[in-house]
Design an enzyme around this catalytic site. Structure first.
Site, PDB file in Angstrom:
ATOM      1  N   MET A  94       0.840  -1.068   0.298  1.00  0.00           N
ATOM      2  CA  MET A  94       0.076  -0.423   0.300  1.00  0.00           C
ATOM      3  C   MET A  94       0.866   1.326   0.249  1.00  0.00           C
ATOM      4  O   MET A  94       0.823   2.319   1.051  1.00  0.00           O
ATOM      5  CB  MET A  94      -1.221  -0.433   1.080  1.00  0.00           C
ATOM      6  N   HIS A 113      -4.378  -5.995  -8.926  1.00  0.00           N
ATOM      7  CA  HIS A 113      -5.646  -4.745  -7.951  1.00  0.00           C
ATOM      8  C   HIS A 113      -7.030  -5.355  -8.380  1.00  0.00           C
ATOM      9  O   HIS A 113      -7.323  -6.319  -9.094  1.00  0.00           O
ATOM     10  CB  HIS A 113      -5.306  -3.519  -8.878  1.00  0.00           C
TER      11      HIS A 113
HETATM   12  C1  GAR Z   1      -5.882  -7.827  -2.206  1.00  0.00           C
HETATM   13  O1  GAR Z   1      -6.742  -7.836  -2.785  1.00  0.00           O
HETATM   14  C2  GAR Z   1      -4.742  -6.839  -3.844  1.00  0.00           C
HETATM   15  O2  GAR Z   1      -5.415  -6.954  -4.424  1.00  0.00           O
HETATM   16  C3  GAR Z   1      -5.248  -5.673  -2.260  1.00  0.00           C
HETATM   17  O3  GAR Z   1      -4.889  -6.383  -1.073  1.00  0.00           O
HETATM   18  C4  GAR Z   1      -5.536  -6.835  -0.880  1.00  0.00           C
HETATM   19  C5  GAR Z   1      -4.405  -7.730  -0.356  1.00  0.00           C
HETATM   20  O4  GAR Z   1      -4.723  -8.658   0.200  1.00  0.00           O
HETATM   21  N1  GAR Z   1      -4.509  -4.696  -3.261  1.00  0.00           N
HETATM   22  C6  GAR Z   1      -4.632  -3.364  -3.861  1.00  0.00           C
HETATM   23  O5  GAR Z   1      -5.703  -3.063  -3.309  1.00  0.00           O
HETATM   24  C7  GAR Z   1      -3.863  -2.510  -4.135  1.00  0.00           C
HETATM   25  N2  GAR Z   1      -3.898  -1.182  -4.849  1.00  0.00           N
HETATM   26  P1  GAR Z   1      -3.214 -10.410   0.281  1.00  0.00           P
HETATM   27  O6  GAR Z   1      -2.670  -9.082   1.717  1.00  0.00           O
HETATM   28  O7  GAR Z   1      -4.255 -10.927   1.550  1.00  0.00           O
HETATM   29  O8  GAR Z   1      -2.313 -10.155  -0.948  1.00  0.00           O
END
Ligand code: GAR
Length: 221
Positions: A94, A113
């Site tokens: 992030m 994403h």
């Molecule tokens: C996931 O859904 C990913 O796509 C999102 O954060 C989550 C992380 O989950 N990413 C974003 O929103 C980036 N803009 P995780 O830590 O369980 O992999």
């Protein structure tokens, strides 16, 4: 002779389920890649615990310890270069990537994403897709450029939105697809089958499908 493996760094700020799916597929040799570094900006990230459990090299570089984005990114770049990273995989990382990072790894940073880009870039996108009344959402793997969730698209999965979906139920179904398409995109890059042509990405030797999804499905006539 053993196949040469693509050297990955996975950067994650949160729970790390995408990291886990990549760890699992590397371990079972479904993808020709190895994770040489897991890096987080968040000391409490579940992703770091997953790296520890899998006995992978990992470190935390806390962005709060740096005066600005560039200095933080310089430190991250140094760690990645030290580890000999060939592909940088953002998995729920992030932080916005600065120019200096992009220049250090040209066309070598990918992101996942949880929406069908270019719809709903940014944050809280599952909620935004629901509130908008979209019939499909999904997830996108793309190269990172200097915009927000705007780089050339490698792979997408479309996920139907159901009338009784909540933000949680939709996020969960999208996440299940993330865990499939992210390792797949990494494997395509490992096989050197991905070509960027302007905004478009060509996948060499990809199967073609013209299957159309309709949600809710058409009634049989
Ligand atoms: C996931 O859904 C990913 O796509 C999102 O954060 C989550 C992380 O989950 N990413 C974003 O929103 C980036 N803009 P995780 O830590 O369980 O992999």
């Amino acid at each position: 002779m053993a196949k040469k493996k693509l050297r990955l760094a996975v950067l994650a700020s949160g729970g790390g389920t995408n990291l886990q799916s990549i760890i699992d597929q590397c371990q079972s040799e479904q993808i020709d890649a190895e994770i040489v570094l897991v890096l987080s900006n968040n000391p409490d990230a579940g992703a770091l615990a997953r790296a520890e459990d899998a006995e992978l090299p990992h470190c935390c570089i806390n962005h709060r310890d740096f005066a600005d984005r560039e200095t933080f990114d310089q430190q991250v770049i140094a760690a990645l270069q030290e580890a000999g990273v060939e592909l940088v995989v953002l998995a729920g990382f992030m932080r916005i990537i600065s120019k200096v990072f992009l220049v250090a790894f040209p066309h070598r940073i990918i992101n996942i994403h949880p929406s069908l880009l270019p719809a709903f870039p940014g944050l809280h996108v599952q909620k935004k897709a629901l509130e908008y009344g979209a019939r499909f959402s999904g997830c996108t793997v793309h190269f990172v450029d200097d915009g927000v969730d705007s780089g050339p698209i490698i792979l997408q999965a479309a996920v139907p939105i159901l009338d009784d979906d909540t933000e949680d139920s939709l996020s969960e179904r999208i996440l299940q697809q993330e865990h499939k398409i992210y390792p797949q995109a990494i494997q395509l890059i490992a096989e050197n089958r991905v070509r960027i042509e302007g905004r478009r990405v060509k996948i060499l030797g990809a199967e073609k499908s013209t299957n159309t999804l309709i949600n809710p499905p058409l009634r049989a006539l």
